[in-house]
Design a protein around this motif. Structure first.
Motif, PDB file in Angstrom:
ATOM      1  N   HIS A 348      -1.634  -7.048  29.156  1.00 16.89           N
ATOM      2  CA  HIS A 348      -0.121  -7.059  28.827  1.00 16.89           C
ATOM      3  C   HIS A 348      -0.073  -8.825  28.370  1.00 16.89           C
ATOM      4  CE1 HIS A 348       0.405  -3.532  30.684  1.00 16.89           C
ATOM      5  NE2 HIS A 348       0.013  -3.634  32.191  1.00 16.89           N
ATOM      6  N   ARG A 351      -0.967  -8.813  24.644  1.00 21.13           N
ATOM      7  CA  ARG A 351      -0.021  -7.814  23.622  1.00 21.13           C
ATOM      8  C   ARG A 351       1.386  -8.606  23.587  1.00 21.13           C
ATOM      9  NH1 ARG A 351      -1.232  -1.434  25.446  1.00 21.13           N
ATOM     10  NH2 ARG A 351      -3.318  -1.369  24.977  1.00 21.13           N
ATOM     11  N   ARG A 437       7.277   0.212  20.944  1.00 25.44           N
ATOM     12  CA  ARG A 437       6.547   0.418  22.273  1.00 25.44           C
ATOM     13  C   ARG A 437       7.513   0.706  23.366  1.00 25.44           C
ATOM     14  NH1 ARG A 437       7.234  -4.824  21.398  1.00 25.44           N
ATOM     15  NH2 ARG A 437       7.179  -6.466  22.978  1.00 25.44           N
ATOM     16  N   GLN A 441       6.373  -1.158  28.766  1.00 17.16           N
ATOM     17  CA  GLN A 441       5.355  -1.924  28.218  1.00 17.16           C
ATOM     18  C   GLN A 441       6.117  -3.293  27.860  1.00 17.16           C
ATOM     19  OE1 GLN A 441       4.195   0.578  24.878  1.00 17.16           O
ATOM     20  NE2 GLN A 441       2.128   0.398  25.626  1.00 17.16           N
ATOM     21  N   GLU A 445       5.034  -6.997  29.774  1.00 17.47           N
ATOM     22  CA  GLU A 445       4.615  -8.123  28.800  1.00 17.47           C
ATOM     23  C   GLU A 445       5.530  -9.411  29.288  1.00 17.47           C
ATOM     24  OE1 GLU A 445       5.168  -7.077  24.939  1.00 17.47           O
ATOM     25  OE2 GLU A 445       3.670  -5.364  25.170  1.00 17.47           O
TER      26      GLU A 445
END
Length: 455
Positions: A348, A351, A437, A441, A445
């Motif tokens: 995470h 990304r 996304r 997600q 993050e």
């Protein structure tokens, strides 16, 4: 009591010049808001520096070697004189390098190096599993010890936590020497629970060396239920081996107190090729951030392409800016990371940095078939850096790491072919795809990225 702990730790925290501002701020809040837990955690894992006694005698031996007729490095490394200053040692020419692109090529070479050794074999790994792969490498070292070869094995105690010392008992019984690499040893005055020796290094007779990202275990060699990790190592001969021998000698001194100053461990190297090599050792015992500065020097000088592979991508702001600038001036910048890493939270965090790079033209690929464990930086088709260091804060600031930069078009082309081959098994991340996304997600993050300075 908690108040004394809280205010007693603040001067130490604020005096650490090598810690990033974000890291200092994160620990500051942890200590102030949670003086008990935050203070104890800082004592155990917050420090990024350790003092080690340098081996002056070994350095003198190596200086004698390089004052002799050692071939100068090729053109690229001569045009990057800052690398020698950053890393505290000169680049060397006259070397031979063979890229080992997976475990099926690395482990046969490793066993052959051990079986061919005549005088000594020095081995250093972060992870050593007590599985079939670990047994095969250990037993090869046992055979070497029984035929009179001096064998020394150094393994990180935390990285190989589930491999007991008893596993290496047969090696010690055969006359070999084994030691854990410990940074948490209260009886020796060491209280650094957070520091690791992440290096991978094998040296035989001062003539041949292996280094890279490979550990010793079935997940690297293969033969298990899961496909082996995609990893990378290199075999080296020539003047660079003397510098790598110095790296091992200092690690062994730190772990055991034994100084490997005998000339037999540092023989004069023979010229055996045309490859230039710059050794890039990183560690909490150095003032400079060698690996990050060396990476920045390469990216900033790049004219055509910068291709990198790394299992963990948690770059600090200078590297993010360098990649952005390179892409904006037309350099083909590509970053390959695993689709799913072995630590979910780091996936995470990784990304979370995509949106810092994609809009600038950096191409990002997520490798799917298996865990991508290779650490590689290829620049302009002429130089490639491989080793143990990930592009994350732990590798760049906390761990003992070891990379080598190879000035060789042939070796770089082999590394780039590996990158292109992996692209066929990867999915490219697009700006639109990343922006689309899921909300979960995004939340993951957002939660994980602020923890990056503490990871």
């Amino acid at each position: 009591m908690l108040l004394l702990l809280q205010w007693g730790l603040l001067p130490h925290l604020l005096s650490q010049r090598t810690k990033s501002p974000n890291g200092t701020l994160a620990w500051l809040w942890a200590i102030l808001l949670f003086p008990g837990i935050g203070g104890v955690l800082y004592l155990l894992i917050g420090t990024e520096k350790v003092k080690r006694r340098r081996l002056a005698a070994v350095a003198a031996l190596d200086q004698e070697v390089f004052l002799a007729e050692v071939e100068p490095p090729p053109d690229l490394l001569r045009r990057l004189p800052e690398l020698a200053k950053i890393n505290g040692r000169p680049a060397t020419g006259g070397n031979e390098a063979d890229l080992l692109p997976d475990g099926t090529s690395f482990f046969p070479v490793l066993l052959d190096v051990i079986e061919s050794a005549r005088e000594h074999v020095h081995v250093e790994f972060y992870i050593w599993r007590a599985d079939r792969a670990g047994e095969m490498v250990r037993d090869a070292l046992v055979r070497a010890a029984r035929r009179g070869v001096e064998v020394r094995v150094l393994v990180d105690e935390i990285g190989s936590l589930w491999t007991g010392r008893r596993f290496f008992g047969v090696l010690e019984a055969a006359g070999g020497k084994f030691s854990w690499f410990r940074t948490f040893a209260p009886l020796s005055g060491r209280f650094h629970l957070n520091l690791r020796n992440h290096r991978k290094l094998v040296i035989a007779d001062g003539e041949v060396a292996l280094t890279g990202g490979m550990n010793v275990g079935r997940e690297y060699w293969g033969g298990g239920a899961e496909p082996p990790h995609s990893d990378l190592a290199v075999r080296l001969r020539g003047a660079v081996v003397a510098q790598l021998a110095e790296v091992f000698a200092e690690d062994w001194l730190f772990a055991t107190g034994e100084a490997l100053t005998a000339a037999v461990f540092h023989p004069r190297p023979e010229h055996c090729g045309s490859v230039g090599v710059q050794v890039v050792p990183g560690g909490p015992d150095n003032d400079l951030n060698e690996i990050q500065l060396s990476t920045l020097a390469l990216v900033q000088r790049a004219e055509r392409r910068v291709w990198m592979m790394t299992p963990y991508f948690v770059p600090e702001p200078p590297l993010v800016a360098a990649l952005q600038l390179a892409a904006m001036r037309g350099v083909d910048v590509r970053v390959m990371v695993p689709e799913k890493g072995d630590h979910g939270y780091l996936t995470h965090v990784t990304r979370a940095y995509f949106e810092d790079l994609l809009p600038y033209g950096v191409r990002i690929f997520r490798y799917r078939p298996r865990l991508l464990h290779a650490k590689m930086l290829a620049v302009d088709g002429g130089a490639v850096m491989v080793g143990s260091a990930n592009l994350d804060i732990r590798s760049l600031r906390i761990n003992f790491e070891l990379n080598v930069l190879l000035d060789c078009a042939k070796t770089t082309e082999a590394a780039e072919r590996l990158f292109v081959r992996n692209e066929g098994d990867a999915v490219e991340v697009t700006v639109a795809g990343h922006r689309g996304r899921s909300g979960w997600q995004r939340i993951a993050e957002a939660v994980c990225r602020p923890l990056a300075p503490l990871l």
